[in-house]
Design a protein around this motif. Structure first.
Motif: not given
Length: 123
Positions: A103-123
């Motif tokens: 399933v490729s859209g927003s309805e997709a479900q996931f069985d594994y994920r990573g811990k993530g990387t933070q993105v901050t957009v600010s001036s």
């Protein structure tokens, strides 16, 4: 075991660019659809994009379309997200996730994920 490790996040000014990477191990990477998902502070997870196993087809959320590009290098077991024209509302923890099924859209479900990387957009 399955491992997903993201990198490439950071602080960037509005209008800037970042390239996120996700190193995958413990499974046959090319056999799986992969996604990027983000979670802003105080909000629920938001699907960003999905790419099929071969890399030949992609889908994007409306917020990512035209600014973000998902790609993968199956020889390197690595998933990417090129983010351009970044906006403050893109600030979030971005993580990669292995899609359950095809399933490729927003309805997709996931069985594994990573811990993530933070993105901050600010001036």
């Amino acid at each position: 075991q399955v491992q997903l490790v993201e990198s490439g996040g950071g602080l960037v000014r509005p209008g800037g660019s970042l390239r996120l990477s996700c190193a995958a191990s413990g499974f046959t990477f090319s056999n799986y659809y992969m996604s990027w998902v983000r979670q802003a502070p105080g909000k629920g997870p938001e699907w960003v994009s999905t790419i099929i196993g071969s890399g030949g087809s992609t889908r994007y959320s409306d917020s990512a379309k035209g600014r973000f590009t998902i790609s993968r290098d199956n020889a390197k077991n690595t998933l990417y997200l090129q983010m351009n024209s970044l906006k403050p509302e893109d600030t979030a923890l971005y993580y990669c996730a292995r899609v359950r099924g095809r399933v490729s859209g927003s309805e997709a479900q996931f069985d594994y994920r990573g811990k993530g990387t933070q993105v901050t957009v600010s001036s």
